[in-house]
Design a protein around this motif. Structure first.
Motif: not given
Length: 289
Positions: A54-59, A71, A73-76
Motif C-alpha cells: 500500500i502506497d499512500g502517495s500513489r492512490i 494504481s 484506491d490503496l496505491g497498489r
C-alpha cells in the motif's frame, strides 16, 4: 498384353485427423493463450511491484512508466495485480473444464455406447443438473461450501459436467453405427477395444471444441462470482475482484476498471479463437478445402 499390377488393399483404422492450428484464427488463439500462461507463470519475475504493498502517495495514480496500468484506491500497482490475477483466473477456468471433462466424457461415452436403460438413467441424472440456471447453481454451491477460488472451480465444473456429457453422447450415437465400428464388432472385438480404438478417438472432437468454448465462459463466470464476492477473496489479486473493488471509482480512476476488463476480454478472445481453430481441424469439409 498389358500386365496389370495387383492392387493391395490395406486396412486402416478410421480416425479423424489430429487437431492442427486451424488456420490463422486458431494459431492466433494458441499464441495469445501461450503468452497469457507464460505471463501467469512468470508473474513473480515480471511484476515490477508487490501486489499488496500500500502506497499512500500513489492512490489513484495515473498510468506512467513506473506503473503502466496506474494504481488503485490503496496505491497498489494495477499492472502487477493483473499479472498475478491471471494465475487465479486461468487456473479456475482450465481446471474447472478439465474436471468437467474427466467426469462428463465417461458419462456421455457410456450412455451413448450402451444405450437402453443405461442411457436413460444417466441422461436423466444429467438433466437434473441442467434444470438449474448455471449462475444460480454456482451461487447455491458456494453458499453451502463457502466462498473461495477452489469452491468456484468445483461449482463451475459441476455446471459443465452435463454439457460435456451431452456433447460426447451425441457424438457417440453417430459414431457407434459407423461401418468401421460395426466391422470391429463383427470381428469379435471387445467393447473396451471398440470404445478405446474406434468410438472415443472419433467422438472426442466436438468435446474438445466445446471445452475451449466453455473455458471462455468459465473466465466470465469466475469473474462474475468474484465480482459478487463469492470467488477469490481479498487481498488475492483476481480480475473479477479487481473490477468489484474499482467499481465505485470508474469516473475518478477509469484505469482501475479498464485494464482488468481488457485482461478478461483478451483471455476470452484466446479461448474463442482456439475453439474456432479446433472446429476447423475436426471439420472434414474444412480439411478438404
Amino acid at each position: 498384353m498389358i500386365a496389370l499390377e495387383p492392387v493391395t488393399v490395406t486396412s486402416r483404422r478410421r480416425r479423424i485427423p489430429m487437431p492442427r492450428w486451424g488456420g490463422r484464427e486458431g494459431m492466433a488463439g494458441w499464441i495469445i493463450l501461450g503468452v497469457l500462461v507464460l505471463v501467469a507463470l512468470l508473474a513473480p519475475v515480471l511484476a515490477p511491484h508487490s501486489t499488496e504493498a500500500i502506497d499512500g502517495s500513489r492512490i489513484f495514480g495515473a498510468p506512467d512508466w513506473s506503473h503502466p496500468f496506474g494504481s488503485d484506491d490503496l496505491g497498489r500497482d494495477v499492472f502487477s495485480r493483473v499479472l498475478y490475477a491471471y494465475r487465479a483466473s486461468l487456473s479456475i477456468a482450465i481446471g474447472s473444464v478439465l474436471l468437467a471433462m474427466a467426469v462428463g466424457i465417461p458419462i456421455g461415452l457410456i450412455a451413448g455406447y450402451a444405450g437402453g436403460w443405461t442411457d436413460l438413467v444417466l441422461m436423466r441424472a444429467v438433466d437434473l443438473l441442467l434444470a438449474f440456471p448455471a449462475l444460480l447453481l454456482a451461487i447455491s454451491l458456494i453458499a453451502i461450501l463457502g466462498p473461495g477460488g477452489l469452491v468456484a472451480l468445483l461449482a463451475i465444473a459441476i455446471i459443465y459436467v452435463p454439457i460435456m456429457a451431452r456433447v460426447v453422447r451425441s457424438s457417440v450415437l453417430v459414431v457407434r453405427n459407423q461401418p468401421y465400428v460395426l466391422g470391429a464388432r463383427a470381428r469379435g472385438a471387445s467393447h473396451w477395444a471398440i470404445v478405446r480404438g474406434h468410438v472415443l478417438p472419433n467422438a472426442i472432437g466436438p468435446a474438445l471444441v466445446q471445452a475451449s468454448v466453455l473455458m471462455a465462459f468459465a473466465i466470465i463466470i469466475e469473474a462474475a462470482l468474484s465480482f459478487l464476492g463469492l470467488g477469490a477473496q481479498p487481498p488475492t489479486p483476481e480480475l473479477g475482484l479487481m473490477l468489484a473493488e474499482g467499481n465505485n471509482y470508474l469516473t475518478q480512476a477509469p484505469w482501475v476498471e479498464i485494464f482488468p476488463g481488457l485482461a478478461i476480454a483478451l483471455s476470452v478472445l484466446a479461448f474463442n479463437l482456439i475453439g474456432d481453430g479446433l472446429r476447423r481441424s475436426f471439420d472434414p469439409g474444412q480439411l478438404a478445402r
